[in-house]
Design a protein around this motif. Structure first.
Motif, PDB file in Angstrom:
ATOM      1  N   ILE A 105      44.827  45.098  41.624  1.00  0.00           N
ATOM      2  CA  ILE A 105      43.923  44.567  42.388  1.00  0.00           C
ATOM      3  C   ILE A 105      43.601  42.934  42.126  1.00  0.00           C
ATOM      4  CG2 ILE A 105      41.471  45.084  42.797  1.00  0.00           C
ATOM      5  CD1 ILE A 105      43.019  47.559  43.775  1.00  0.00           C
ATOM      6  N   ASP A 106      43.664  42.723  40.913  1.00  0.00           N
ATOM      7  CA  ASP A 106      42.984  41.347  40.408  1.00  0.00           C
ATOM      8  C   ASP A 106      43.447  40.165  41.163  1.00  0.00           C
ATOM      9  OD1 ASP A 106      41.362  42.768  38.677  1.00  0.00           O
ATOM     10  OD2 ASP A 106      42.615  42.651  36.828  1.00  0.00           O
ATOM     11  N   ASP A 107      44.993  40.420  41.446  1.00  0.00           N
ATOM     12  CA  ASP A 107      45.426  39.318  42.129  1.00  0.00           C
ATOM     13  C   ASP A 107      45.368  39.496  43.701  1.00  0.00           C
ATOM     14  OD1 ASP A 107      46.347  38.265  39.716  1.00  0.00           O
ATOM     15  OD2 ASP A 107      48.229  39.019  39.781  1.00  0.00           O
ATOM     16  N   ALA A 108      44.639  40.097  44.056  1.00  0.00           N
ATOM     17  CA  ALA A 108      44.684  40.683  45.703  1.00  0.00           C
ATOM     18  C   ALA A 108      43.696  39.318  46.117  1.00  0.00           C
ATOM     19  CB  ALA A 108      44.064  41.688  46.159  1.00  0.00           C
ATOM     20  N   GLU A 109      44.374  38.562  47.262  1.00  0.00           N
ATOM     21  CA  GLU A 109      43.302  37.066  47.687  1.00  0.00           C
ATOM     22  C   GLU A 109      42.197  37.722  48.404  1.00  0.00           C
ATOM     23  OE1 GLU A 109      45.116  35.785  51.759  1.00  0.00           O
ATOM     24  OE2 GLU A 109      46.698  36.533  50.599  1.00  0.00           O
ATOM     25  N   HIS A 110      41.890  38.989  48.600  1.00  0.00           N
ATOM     26  CA  HIS A 110      40.825  39.439  49.595  1.00  0.00           C
ATOM     27  C   HIS A 110      39.903  40.306  48.840  1.00  0.00           C
ATOM     28  CE1 HIS A 110      43.711  42.389  50.252  1.00  0.00           C
ATOM     29  NE2 HIS A 110      43.299  43.111  51.008  1.00  0.00           N
TER      30      HIS A 110
ATOM     31  N   LYS B 113      32.518  45.061  47.117  1.00  0.00           N
ATOM     32  CA  LYS B 113      33.675  43.990  47.350  1.00  0.00           C
ATOM     33  C   LYS B 113      34.754  45.255  47.592  1.00  0.00           C
ATOM     34  CE  LYS B 113      31.825  40.452  44.705  1.00  0.00           C
ATOM     35  NZ  LYS B 113      31.700  39.645  43.487  1.00  0.00           N
ATOM     36  N   TRP B 114      35.629  44.684  48.295  1.00  0.00           N
ATOM     37  CA  TRP B 114      37.087  45.386  48.371  1.00  0.00           C
ATOM     38  C   TRP B 114      37.690  45.704  47.257  1.00  0.00           C
ATOM     39  CZ3 TRP B 114      39.587  48.706  51.333  1.00  0.00           C
ATOM     40  CH2 TRP B 114      41.049  48.755  51.281  1.00  0.00           C
ATOM     41  N   GLY B 115      37.965  44.814  46.269  1.00  0.00           N
ATOM     42  CA  GLY B 115      38.625  45.414  45.047  1.00  0.00           C
ATOM     43  C   GLY B 115      37.746  46.488  44.292  1.00  0.00           C
ATOM     44  N   GLU B 116      36.565  46.302  44.242  1.00  0.00           N
ATOM     45  CA  GLU B 116      35.637  47.192  43.622  1.00  0.00           C
ATOM     46  C   GLU B 116      35.759  48.692  44.417  1.00  0.00           C
ATOM     47  OE1 GLU B 116      32.175  49.201  41.894  1.00  0.00           O
ATOM     48  OE2 GLU B 116      33.645  47.831  41.379  1.00  0.00           O
ATOM     49  N   PHE B 117      35.867  48.484  45.831  1.00  0.00           N
ATOM     50  CA  PHE B 117      36.098  49.618  46.528  1.00  0.00           C
ATOM     51  C   PHE B 117      37.180  50.486  46.279  1.00  0.00           C
ATOM     52  CE2 PHE B 117      36.050  51.748  51.154  1.00  0.00           C
ATOM     53  CZ  PHE B 117      34.857  52.441  50.859  1.00  0.00           C
ATOM     54  N   VAL B 118      38.337  49.871  46.429  1.00  0.00           N
ATOM     55  CA  VAL B 118      39.537  50.365  46.236  1.00  0.00           C
ATOM     56  C   VAL B 118      39.788  50.696  44.558  1.00  0.00           C
ATOM     57  CG1 VAL B 118      42.177  49.889  45.847  1.00  0.00           C
ATOM     58  CG2 VAL B 118      41.024  48.841  47.753  1.00  0.00           C
ATOM     59  N   THR B 119      39.188  50.047  43.526  1.00  0.00           N
ATOM     60  CA  THR B 119      39.387  50.527  42.335  1.00  0.00           C
ATOM     61  C   THR B 119      38.610  51.935  42.111  1.00  0.00           C
ATOM     62  OG1 THR B 119      39.462  48.308  41.441  1.00  0.00           O
ATOM     63  CG2 THR B 119      38.890  50.032  39.796  1.00  0.00           C
ATOM     64  N   LYS B 120      37.432  52.029  42.621  1.00  0.00           N
ATOM     65  CA  LYS B 120      36.690  53.269  42.337  1.00  0.00           C
ATOM     66  C   LYS B 120      37.200  54.533  43.050  1.00  0.00           C
ATOM     67  CE  LYS B 120      33.439  51.800  39.571  1.00  0.00           C
ATOM     68  NZ  LYS B 120      31.983  51.564  40.029  1.00  0.00           N
TER      69      LYS B 120
ATOM     70  N   GLU C 235      39.650  64.562  37.011  1.00  0.00           N
ATOM     71  CA  GLU C 235      40.010  65.855  36.616  1.00  0.00           C
ATOM     72  C   GLU C 235      40.358  66.570  37.635  1.00  0.00           C
ATOM     73  OE1 GLU C 235      41.559  68.800  33.814  1.00  0.00           O
ATOM     74  OE2 GLU C 235      41.094  66.484  33.401  1.00  0.00           O
ATOM     75  N   HIS C 236      39.319  66.874  38.598  1.00  0.00           N
ATOM     76  CA  HIS C 236      39.321  67.630  39.812  1.00  0.00           C
ATOM     77  C   HIS C 236      40.390  67.382  40.900  1.00  0.00           C
ATOM     78  CE1 HIS C 236      35.914  69.828  38.454  1.00  0.00           C
ATOM     79  NE2 HIS C 236      34.961  68.638  38.386  1.00  0.00           N
ATOM     80  N   LEU C 237      40.928  66.104  40.962  1.00  0.00           N
ATOM     81  CA  LEU C 237      41.900  65.824  41.930  1.00  0.00           C
ATOM     82  C   LEU C 237      43.315  65.519  41.398  1.00  0.00           C
ATOM     83  CD1 LEU C 237      39.466  63.227  44.051  1.00  0.00           C
ATOM     84  CD2 LEU C 237      40.354  65.415  44.773  1.00  0.00           C
ATOM     85  N   LYS C 238      43.521  64.823  40.501  1.00  0.00           N
ATOM     86  CA  LYS C 238      44.487  64.478  39.858  1.00  0.00           C
ATOM     87  C   LYS C 238      45.573  64.241  40.958  1.00  0.00           C
ATOM     88  CE  LYS C 238      44.034  67.796  35.890  1.00  0.00           C
ATOM     89  NZ  LYS C 238      44.307  69.057  35.150  1.00  0.00           N
ATOM     90  N   ILE C 239      45.422  63.220  41.640  1.00  0.00           N
ATOM     91  CA  ILE C 239      46.188  62.731  42.792  1.00  0.00           C
ATOM     92  C   ILE C 239      47.289  61.854  42.229  1.00  0.00           C
ATOM     93  CG2 ILE C 239      46.353  61.611  45.040  1.00  0.00           C
ATOM     94  CD1 ILE C 239      45.085  64.417  45.010  1.00  0.00           C
ATOM     95  N   ASN C 240      48.613  61.942  42.380  1.00  0.00           N
ATOM     96  CA  ASN C 240      49.530  61.095  41.793  1.00  0.00           C
ATOM     97  C   ASN C 240      49.469  59.655  42.293  1.00  0.00           C
ATOM     98  OD1 ASN C 240      50.809  62.986  40.283  1.00  0.00           O
ATOM     99  ND2 ASN C 240      52.255  63.377  41.885  1.00  0.00           N
ATOM    100  N   GLU C 241      49.701  58.692  41.500  1.00  0.00           N
ATOM    101  CA  GLU C 241      49.491  57.117  41.619  1.00  0.00           C
ATOM    102  C   GLU C 241      50.264  56.718  42.941  1.00  0.00           C
ATOM    103  OE1 GLU C 241      49.914  52.945  39.591  1.00  0.00           O
ATOM    104  OE2 GLU C 241      50.116  54.715  38.339  1.00  0.00           O
ATOM    105  N   ASP C 242      51.483  57.399  43.468  1.00  0.00           N
ATOM    106  CA  ASP C 242      51.854  56.794  44.557  1.00  0.00           C
ATOM    107  C   ASP C 242      51.127  57.248  45.725  1.00  0.00           C
ATOM    108  OD1 ASP C 242      52.381  59.840  44.625  1.00  0.00           O
ATOM    109  OD2 ASP C 242      54.591  59.467  44.702  1.00  0.00           O
ATOM    110  N   LYS C 243      50.293  57.973  45.565  1.00  0.00           N
ATOM    111  CA  LYS C 243      49.297  58.272  47.021  1.00  0.00           C
ATOM    112  C   LYS C 243      47.883  57.426  46.690  1.00  0.00           C
ATOM    113  CE  LYS C 243      50.868  62.447  48.856  1.00  0.00           C
ATOM    114  NZ  LYS C 243      50.337  63.813  49.318  1.00  0.00           N
ATOM    115  N   HIS C 244      47.777  56.621  45.785  1.00  0.00           N
ATOM    116  CA  HIS C 244      46.508  55.849  45.385  1.00  0.00           C
ATOM    117  C   HIS C 244      46.570  54.538  46.439  1.00  0.00           C
ATOM    118  CE1 HIS C 244      45.403  57.136  41.173  1.00  0.00           C
ATOM    119  NE2 HIS C 244      45.659  58.375  41.976  1.00  0.00           N
ATOM    120  N   ILE C 245      45.437  53.831  46.620  1.00  0.00           N
ATOM    121  CA  ILE C 245      45.394  52.704  47.451  1.00  0.00           C
ATOM    122  C   ILE C 245      45.837  51.468  46.825  1.00  0.00           C
ATOM    123  CG2 ILE C 245      43.620  51.929  49.162  1.00  0.00           C
ATOM    124  CD1 ILE C 245      44.141  54.716  49.568  1.00  0.00           C
ATOM    125  N   GLY C 246      46.681  50.955  47.481  1.00  0.00           N
ATOM    126  CA  GLY C 246      47.093  49.446  47.004  1.00  0.00           C
ATOM    127  C   GLY C 246      46.119  48.357  47.658  1.00  0.00           C
ATOM    128  N   PRO C 247      45.965  47.187  47.181  1.00  0.00           N
ATOM    129  CA  PRO C 247      44.995  46.247  47.704  1.00  0.00           C
ATOM    130  C   PRO C 247      45.412  45.790  48.997  1.00  0.00           C
ATOM    131  CG  PRO C 247      46.475  45.478  45.724  1.00  0.00           C
ATOM    132  CD  PRO C 247      46.595  46.798  45.864  1.00  0.00           C
TER     133      PRO C 247
END
Length: 513
Positions: free
Chosen positions: A382-387, A400-407, A415-427
Motif C-alpha cells: 500500500i505504501d508505494d501506491a500513488e493514490h 484515505k484509500w490506503g487506509e481503506f484497503v489496509t483495514k 479469526e472469523h474470516l481467515k481469507i487467503n491473501e490471494d483474495k485480498h485487495i491490492g492498491p
C-alpha cells in the motif's frame, strides 16, 4: 541554522560490516555491527575528523537519500548483476524500502569508535545496527560523511549519505575477476517467469518494468486454444484477375475492382510463433512473450506439444525440441533456416506470465507444468501506491484509500474470516484515474461497482455477516453505502473536515470569497 561544510570522508562499504542477507554467496562469517573506516595507524586523522566523538557532535541521515539509494540499487536486488548474495530478492528490497518509508525525514543517532588493527565506527541504535547494515550492498555502496560546522551552536554535524559506487571495485580488483561465469551467462538469457498475486497488486505494471521493450502481449481466456496461441490454417481471401468484361459490384452497389474473390487456406501465425520469428531473426536481442491471465485458459492444452520446450538448459535454450511441421514451414517462409522440422525456444526469448489463483472459473495447472516455471509472488504494498491518499466517501465522512484497503485486508485476515491473501485487495484494484478529480458520487459508483461487488460475490460470499454490517441483499448494501451508513465491520480513521467535502465535491464555498 548556519552550516559550513568543513570536510568529507568517503568510504566503500565492505562485506565484514553487513548483515547475512546481503553477504556474498560462500561467505561464512557472521558480520560485525560496525563499519570499517581505515587502518588504526590513521587513528589520529580519523579522531580529528570526528572531533574525538564529542558529546556535542550530531550524527544524522536523511530518509530521501536512503530512498534514492535503494531505488538506484533495485536492479541488483532483482538481477544480482555484479554479485551473488545469500538471501536478497525483490521481496527483500521491498521490505527494506518499506522500512525506509517509515523513517522521519531526518534521523538522529549516536556514534562511537572501535579500534584493533583497524578503525571502525558503530552505533547500537536500530537505524545503524539493523537498517543500514541490511541495505548497504558490500563493495557497491559508497558512504560519504559530510562534516559541517554549526556556527550558531558551535558544534559539528555529521551527515551520512549513501550512493551506488559507479566504479565498482573489490579489494582493488575488478568484480569481474570474481564472477561465476556460468551465472553471468544466465543473466541475459530467456526464462519462464510467472508473476502472481492478489488482484490489484500491479502484476502487469511490474512485468513492463522488468521487460520494458521488444515484447508481444496476449491475454488468455476460457475460449483460448492451441491454434490461437501457435497458429492454424485459416481461410484468407484471394482475388482472380478477370480478363472478361464482367463488372463486379458489392452488396451496396459500389464497384468491386480487386478481381473475382476466391478462398485460400494459409497458416496464420499466433503470438508464440511470431515471437519465435522475432527471436530467431535477431539473436543479439532479448525478446519477451507476455501472457496475461495465464490460468484463465486451459494452459496445458493451449501449450500442447510446446509444453516439452519449457525445459531449459543453463544457456536458456530448450533442453528438448519437438517436431512441428506447421511452425517449421512458417519459419522457413520468413527466411529462417530450420532443419528437420525441429522447433525449440531460443536463448533470447522470455516467456513471462501473470496470474491470480483466486479468480473464480480458472483452470488448475498440474505440477508437471508448474515446475517448468519460476514463480514470483507479488505482495500487497500500500505504501508505494500513488493514490493511497485519495479520499473515499464512507459513513458520512472520508477515508484515505490506503487506509481503506489496509483495514479491509486486516478484517479479511481476522479469526472469523481467515481469507487467503490471494483474495485480498491490492492498491491498484481501483486505479488512480478512477479516483482522481472525481466527485463523491462518481467515487461511490466506482467503489460499489468494483470493490463492494467483488467482496460480496467472490471474497466473503459465505461469510457476509462477519464482514458487512447487517447484510441482507447487495442492493440494500449499496443503498446504505450511498446514504452514508457504516457497512463494514471495522473502524477506519475518518476525516470529517468540511473543507475536504467541498474539495471532493468540486464545490466552492462562497463564504471564502
Amino acid at each position: 541554522m548556519s552550516l559550513q561544510l568543513i570536510d568529507t570522508l568517503e568510504k566503500h562499504i565492505v562485506e565484514s560490516g553487513v548483515k547475512k542477507p546481503i553477504k556474498l554467496v560462500g561467505t561464512k562469517s557472521s558480520g560485525e555491527a560496525k563499519f570499517h573506516i581505515g587502518s588504526s595507524s590513521n587513528s589520529d586523522e580519523f579522531d580529528n575528523f570526528f572531533n574525538n566523538f564529542s558529546e556535542l557532535n550530531l550524527y544524522k541521515l536523511k530518509k530521501e537519500n536512503l530512498k534514492e539509494f535503494l531505488q538506484s540499487t533495485k536492479f541488483e536486488y532483482i538481477y544480482q548483476i555484479f554479485q551473488q548474495y545469500q538471501e536478497i530478492s525483490l521481496e527483500y528490497w521491498e521490505s527494506k524500502y518499506s522500512d525506509v518509508m517509515k523513517l522521519d525525514d531526518e534521523e538522529i543517532f549516536t556514534l562511537r569508535r572501535f579500534t584493533d588493527s583497524r578503525y571502525y565506527i558503530f552505533s547500537n541504535e536500530p537505524i545503524f545496527k539493523n537498517l543500514l547494515r541490511s541495505i548497504t550492498l558490500p563493495y557497491l555502496t559508497k558512504m560519504i560523511i559530510s562534516k559541517y560546522l554549526d556556527d550558531e551552536a558551535d558544534n559539528y554535524i555529521y551527515e551520512f549519505s549513501f550512493y551506488l559506487n559507479e566504479n565498482v571495485k573489490r579489494e582493488e580488483k575488478s568484480l569481474l575477476d570474481n564472477y561465476d561465469k556460468e551465472y553471468l551467462n544466465r543473466l541475459n538469457v530467456g526464462k519462464n517467469h510467472i508473476i502472481y498475486g492478489a488482484p490489484g497488486t500491479g502484476k502487469s505494471y511490474k512485468v513492463d518494468a522488468i521487460y520494458p521493450s521488444l515484447k508481444r502481449r496476449v491475454t488468455f481466456h476460457p475460449e483460448y486454444t492451441y491454434y490461437d496461441f501457435v497458429g492454424s490454417y485459416r481461410p484468407v481471401p484471394v482475388y482472380k484477375q478477370n480478363s472478361s468484361h464482367v463488372n463486379l459490384i458489392e452488396s451496396d452497389g459500389i464497384p468491386f475492382n480487386k478481381g473475382e474473390p476466391l478462398v485460400d487456406y494459409r497458416f496464420v501465425p499466433g503470438p508464440f510463433t511470431l515471437s519465435l520469428v522475432d527471436a530467431l531473426s535477431d539473436e543479439n536481442q532479448l525478446y519477451t512473450l507476455i501472457i496475461e491471465e495465464l490460468n484463465r485458459a486451459n494452459t496445458p492444452a493451449v501449450f500442447g506439444d510446446l509444453f516439452q520446450l519449457l525445459d531449459r538448459n543453463n544457456d536458456g535454450t530448450s533442453t528438448y525440441s519437438v517436431t512441428n511441421i506447421d511452425i517449421a514451414n512458417y519459419l522457413r517462409s520468413t527466411g529462417l533456416d530450420i532443419k528437420n522440422n525441429e522447433i525449440e525456444i531460443p536463448s533470447n526469448l522470455n516467456i513471462v506470465a501473470t496470474m491470480n489463483s483466486s479468480d473464480q472459473g480458472v483452470f488448475l495447472m498440474d505440477s508437471a507444468f508448474k515446475r517448468r516455471w519460476n514463480f514470483e509472488y507479488l505482495p500487497i504494498n500500500i505504501d508505494d501506491a500513488e493514490h493511497k491518499n485519495e479520499m473515499i466517501p464512507y459513513n458520512n465522512g472520508f477515508v484515505k484509500w490506503g487506509e481503506f484497503v489496509t483495514k479491509i485486508n486486516n478484517l479479511l485476515s481476522s479469526e472469523h474470516l481467515k481469507i487467503n491473501e490471494d483474495k485480498h485487495i491490492g492498491p491498484y484494484f481501483i486505479k488512480p484515474s478512477d479516483l482522481k478529480d472525481k466527485t463523491n458520487e462518481e467515487k461511490k459508483d466506482i467503489i460499489s461497482s468494483k470493490l463492494l461487488i467483488y467482496l460480496w460475490d467472490d471474497v466473503v460470499r459465505l461469510k457476509h455477516t462477519y464482514f458487512f454490517v447487517n447484510p441482507t441483499t447487495f442492493s440494500n448494501l449499496i443503498s446504505r453505502y450511498n446514504n452514508g451508513e457504516r457497512i463494514i465491520q471495522t473502524d477506519f480513521e475518518m476525516i470529517r473536515d468540511s473543507e475536504q467535502k467541498y474539495k471532493t465535491e468540486g464545490i466552492v464555498d462562497n463564504n471564502d470569497e
